[in-house]
Design a protein around this motif. Structure first.
Motif, PDB file in Angstrom:
ATOM      1  N   PHE A  67      21.964  20.102  56.360  1.00 25.03           N
ATOM      2  CA  PHE A  67      23.029  20.647  57.196  1.00 25.03           C
ATOM      3  C   PHE A  67      22.527  21.912  57.885  1.00 25.03           C
ATOM      4  O   PHE A  67      21.557  22.535  57.452  1.00 25.03           O
ATOM      5  N   ALA A 116      32.045  18.665  60.380  1.00 25.67           N
ATOM      6  CA  ALA A 116      31.426  17.354  60.603  1.00 25.67           C
ATOM      7  C   ALA A 116      31.309  17.058  62.099  1.00 25.67           C
ATOM      8  O   ALA A 116      31.867  17.761  62.936  1.00 25.67           O
ATOM      9  N   SER A 153      27.411  19.559  60.067  1.00 28.08           N
ATOM     10  CA  SER A 153      26.751  18.275  59.833  1.00 28.08           C
ATOM     11  C   SER A 153      26.880  17.435  61.093  1.00 28.08           C
ATOM     12  O   SER A 153      27.956  17.384  61.689  1.00 28.08           O
ATOM     13  N   THR A 174      29.342  12.462  55.907  1.00 28.48           N
ATOM     14  CA  THR A 174      28.988  13.775  55.374  1.00 28.48           C
ATOM     15  C   THR A 174      29.301  13.831  53.888  1.00 28.48           C
ATOM     16  O   THR A 174      28.487  14.324  53.095  1.00 28.48           O
TER      17      THR A 174
END
Length: 108
Positions: free
Chosen positions: A12, A70, A93, A100
């Motif tokens: 990430f 996300a 992410s 995720t």
């Protein structure tokens, strides 16, 4: 696992990491802020696509270990500064929320 370790293992992006040594005890996924506020547990990694100032407030109230944005969502410069001031770890992410969460499960 710490937020910093999760960031590295899952690949990430750290948007802000003022408390990277904070331990994560689980994960919670949700975008309805009032729902998250009442159900996310302290030390959870919270997965959302929301990126407004209320996300920082809810993360603080729920005492989450981090917020994971996300789908490549990021924060603007002002919100990043607010997150830093409130010691809220924020990651991003590129994956959808569900993927995720699966990635987190695979990294643990």
């Amino acid at each position: 696992m710490t937020v910093k370790e999760l960031t590295e293992k899952c690949g990430f992006t750290a948007i802000c990491l003022p408390d990277g040594d904070r331990e994560i005890s689980g994960a919670y996924m949700g975008d309805l802020l009032s729902w998250v506020m009442g159900r996310a547990q302290a030390d959870n990694a919270w997965i959302t696509i929301m990126s407004n100032v209320n996300v920082i407030a809810v993360a603080s109230l729920a005492d989450t270990a981090c917020v994971i944005l996300a789908e490549g969502v990021t924060l603007d410069e002002e919100l990043t500064k607010t997150a830093e001031l409130k010691d809220i770890n924020v990651l991003s992410s590129p994956l959808p929320s569900f993927e995720t969460a699966v990635k987190i499960a695979d990294c643990v």
